[in-house]
Design a protein around this motif. Sequence first.
Motif, mmCIF file in Angstrom:
data_model
loop_
_atom_site.group_PDB
_atom_site.id
_atom_site.type_symbol
_atom_site.label_atom_id
_atom_site.label_comp_id
_atom_site.label_asym_id
_atom_site.label_seq_id
_atom_site.Cartn_x
_atom_site.Cartn_y
_atom_site.Cartn_z
ATOM 1 N N TYR A 176 0.820 -1.211 0.000
ATOM 2 C CA TYR A 176 0.000 0.000 0.000
ATOM 3 C C TYR A 176 0.856 1.265 0.000
ATOM 4 C CZ TYR A 176 -3.356 3.568 1.284
ATOM 5 O OH TYR A 176 -4.130 4.706 1.293
ATOM 6 N N LYS A 177 0.512 2.172 -0.887
ATOM 7 C CA LYS A 177 1.121 3.506 -0.922
ATOM 8 C C LYS A 177 -0.003 4.519 -1.079
ATOM 9 C CE LYS A 177 5.505 2.081 -3.070
ATOM 10 N NZ LYS A 177 5.176 0.644 -3.142
ATOM 11 N N GLU A 178 0.075 5.597 -0.343
ATOM 12 C CA GLU A 178 -0.942 6.642 -0.395
ATOM 13 C C GLU A 178 -1.110 7.125 -1.830
ATOM 14 O OE1 GLU A 178 -3.928 8.655 1.320
ATOM 15 O OE2 GLU A 178 -2.473 7.566 2.539
ATOM 16 N N GLY A 179 -2.352 7.113 -2.308
ATOM 17 C CA GLY A 179 -2.631 7.602 -3.653
ATOM 18 C C GLY A 179 -2.553 6.553 -4.737
ATOM 19 N N LYS A 180 -2.030 5.355 -4.426
ATOM 20 C CA LYS A 180 -1.930 4.311 -5.453
ATOM 21 C C LYS A 180 -3.309 3.764 -5.821
ATOM 22 C CE LYS A 180 0.315 -0.109 -6.547
ATOM 23 N NZ LYS A 180 1.304 -1.128 -6.115
ATOM 24 N N PHE A 181 -4.199 3.670 -4.824
ATOM 25 C CA PHE A 181 -5.538 3.131 -5.051
ATOM 26 C C PHE A 181 -6.578 4.187 -4.702
ATOM 27 C CE2 PHE A 181 -2.877 -0.327 -3.172
ATOM 28 C CZ PHE A 181 -2.626 -1.016 -4.352
ATOM 29 N N ASP A 182 -7.633 4.263 -5.495
ATOM 30 C CA ASP A 182 -8.726 5.162 -5.118
ATOM 31 C C ASP A 182 -9.940 4.404 -4.585
ATOM 32 O OD1 ASP A 182 -9.433 4.187 -7.623
ATOM 33 O OD2 ASP A 182 -9.247 6.113 -8.628
ATOM 34 N N ALA A 183 -9.826 3.071 -4.509
ATOM 35 C CA ALA A 183 -10.860 2.257 -3.864
ATOM 36 C C ALA A 183 -10.281 0.883 -3.562
ATOM 37 C CB ALA A 183 -12.102 2.126 -4.743
ATOM 38 N N ILE A 184 -10.917 0.208 -2.620
ATOM 39 C CA ILE A 184 -10.556 -1.160 -2.244
ATOM 40 C C ILE A 184 -11.826 -1.990 -2.264
ATOM 41 C CG2 ILE A 184 -9.607 -2.644 -0.419
ATOM 42 C CD1 ILE A 184 -8.294 -0.018 0.720
ATOM 43 N N VAL A 185 -11.755 -3.195 -2.834
ATOM 44 C CA VAL A 185 -12.882 -4.125 -2.755
ATOM 45 C C VAL A 185 -12.377 -5.436 -2.159
ATOM 46 C CG1 VAL A 185 -14.115 -3.097 -4.684
ATOM 47 C CG2 VAL A 185 -12.580 -5.002 -5.113
ATOM 48 N N SER A 186 -13.225 -6.080 -1.368
ATOM 49 C CA SER A 186 -12.771 -7.293 -0.700
ATOM 50 C C SER A 186 -13.923 -8.243 -0.444
ATOM 51 C CB SER A 186 -12.097 -6.935 0.630
ATOM 52 O OG SER A 186 -11.543 -8.077 1.245
ATOM 53 N N CYS A 187 -13.598 -9.533 -0.496
ATOM 54 C CA CYS A 187 -14.547 -10.579 -0.138
ATOM 55 C C CYS A 187 -13.752 -11.768 0.367
ATOM 56 C CB CYS A 187 -15.400 -10.979 -1.339
ATOM 57 S SG CYS A 187 -16.719 -12.166 -0.947
ATOM 58 N N GLY A 188 -14.200 -12.337 1.476
ATOM 59 C CA GLY A 188 -13.476 -13.458 2.051
ATOM 60 C C GLY A 188 -14.062 -13.832 3.397
ATOM 61 N N ASN A 204 -4.974 4.604 9.649
ATOM 62 C CA ASN A 204 -5.650 5.824 9.195
ATOM 63 C C ASN A 204 -5.742 5.877 7.674
ATOM 64 O OD1 ASN A 204 -7.059 8.205 9.834
ATOM 65 N ND2 ASN A 204 -5.237 9.457 9.436
ATOM 66 N N ILE A 205 -6.002 4.738 7.052
ATOM 67 C CA ILE A 205 -6.187 4.666 5.602
ATOM 68 C C ILE A 205 -7.646 5.012 5.283
ATOM 69 C CG2 ILE A 205 -6.215 3.132 3.602
ATOM 70 C CD1 ILE A 205 -3.890 1.605 4.882
ATOM 71 N N LYS A 206 -7.841 6.091 4.553
ATOM 72 C CA LYS A 206 -9.183 6.593 4.272
ATOM 73 C C LYS A 206 -9.709 6.189 2.898
ATOM 74 C CE LYS A 206 -9.337 8.887 8.161
ATOM 75 N NZ LYS A 206 -10.230 8.428 9.253
ATOM 76 N N THR A 207 -8.957 5.405 2.161
ATOM 77 C CA THR A 207 -9.405 4.951 0.850
ATOM 78 C C THR A 207 -10.741 4.216 0.978
ATOM 79 O OG1 THR A 207 -7.089 4.651 0.204
ATOM 80 C CG2 THR A 207 -8.759 3.613 -1.195
ATOM 81 N N PRO A 208 -11.761 4.586 0.181
ATOM 82 C CA PRO A 208 -13.049 3.893 0.278
ATOM 83 C C PRO A 208 -12.880 2.383 0.106
ATOM 84 C CG PRO A 208 -13.230 5.803 -1.160
ATOM 85 C CD PRO A 208 -11.769 5.638 -0.850
ATOM 86 N N CYS A 209 -13.501 1.627 0.993
ATOM 87 C CA CYS A 209 -13.373 0.168 0.964
ATOM 88 C C CYS A 209 -14.754 -0.474 0.984
ATOM 89 C CB CYS A 209 -12.556 -0.313 2.166
ATOM 90 S SG CYS A 209 -12.342 -2.112 2.231
ATOM 91 N N PHE A 210 -15.002 -1.326 -0.002
ATOM 92 C CA PHE A 210 -16.295 -1.994 -0.136
ATOM 93 C C PHE A 210 -16.098 -3.489 0.022
ATOM 94 C CE2 PHE A 210 -16.120 1.798 -2.797
ATOM 95 C CZ PHE A 210 -17.144 2.553 -2.245
ATOM 96 N N VAL A 211 -16.906 -4.083 0.896
ATOM 97 C CA VAL A 211 -16.753 -5.509 1.196
ATOM 98 C C VAL A 211 -18.053 -6.253 0.896
ATOM 99 C CG1 VAL A 211 -14.973 -5.164 2.940
ATOM 100 C CG2 VAL A 211 -17.368 -5.123 3.634
ATOM 101 N N SER A 212 -17.899 -7.480 0.419
ATOM 102 C CA SER A 212 -19.041 -8.366 0.221
ATOM 103 C C SER A 212 -19.052 -9.373 1.360
ATOM 104 C CB SER A 212 -18.933 -9.083 -1.132
ATOM 105 O OG SER A 212 -20.031 -9.955 -1.321
ATOM 106 N N LEU A 213 -20.124 -9.370 2.137
ATOM 107 C CA LEU A 213 -20.192 -10.198 3.336
ATOM 108 C C LEU A 213 -20.705 -11.599 3.032
ATOM 109 C CD1 LEU A 213 -21.630 -7.718 6.006
ATOM 110 C CD2 LEU A 213 -19.262 -8.051 5.251
ATOM 111 N N GLU A 214 -20.173 -12.563 3.757
ATOM 112 C CA GLU A 214 -20.641 -13.944 3.678
ATOM 113 C C GLU A 214 -21.444 -14.240 4.943
ATOM 114 O OE1 GLU A 214 -17.217 -16.425 3.282
ATOM 115 O OE2 GLU A 214 -16.665 -15.640 1.316
ATOM 116 N N GLU A 215 -22.717 -14.540 4.777
ATOM 117 C CA GLU A 215 -23.582 -14.888 5.903
ATOM 118 C C GLU A 215 -24.466 -16.068 5.517
ATOM 119 O OE1 GLU A 215 -23.779 -13.759 8.944
ATOM 120 O OE2 GLU A 215 -22.424 -12.041 8.821
#
Length: 253
Positions: A176-188, A204-215
């Motif tokens: 991770y480097k500041e400014g390298k990513f403008d969003a994060i997506v994750s599932c697991g 203190n990473i403020k990059t928007p992060c979207f996760v897909s939940l497993e339930e």
Amino acid sequence: MIKDVSAIVKSNCKIAENIYKITLILPENSPKLHGGQFVNLSTGDNALLLRRPLGVCTVEGNELSLCYQVKGRGTTRLTEAKADDELKVLLPLGNGFQLSDYKNVAVIGGGVGVFPLIATIRDYPQINFYSYIGFRNKAAVCLLDELEKSKSLTVTTDDGSYGQKGNAVSVFLADYKEGKFDAIVSCGPPIMLKILKQELSSRNIKTPCFVSLEERMGCGIGACLVCVCKKSDGGNTRVCKDGPVFNIDEVEL
């Protein structure tokens, strides 16, 4: 609009340890499907009333591929489905990943959570995806040809039998480097997403992060409330109806 359709099995084969890929031919008028969405698929056994929620893996024309891990009676029965069998499918379910506003996106996946991320990478060919994917061991590694559509791909295994030894979150954080990513997506697995949220907060990473939940899910449409999880504001949310994709700050992990 959600539809309950009859699909024809095109193929159903083992692709890794306890992992199968089933490809279905959908009716021509079926709704479009996107990465992060899921379907409820019948097992082919009328004695098993509840369908299995499976994340969209690939869509090509009217062919839908889903991957599943053999864990219990239902998924074991599903492995017996063969070409030309007919299975009922409720679709599309869930909200999916919405990434049109982003250019450089980090993808963090673990275990069976990898499969919805493949569909997401396919959905946005204009995005530069940097993928960090973790498997349990070499026997669990699969679908690398799809993941290699990323701008870069780093694969890890828990025991180091393939790729780097470690996990997807740790290799992402190391890169991770500041400014390298403008969003994060994750599932697991839930523990992976919990660690990811903790690490983003502590660093203190403020990059928007979207996760897909497993339930665990029953109906898939928000009626049975089996999949309710806690929100960060103290309320509740239904993973199947309101998700499964959430901003990581919205939900407790």
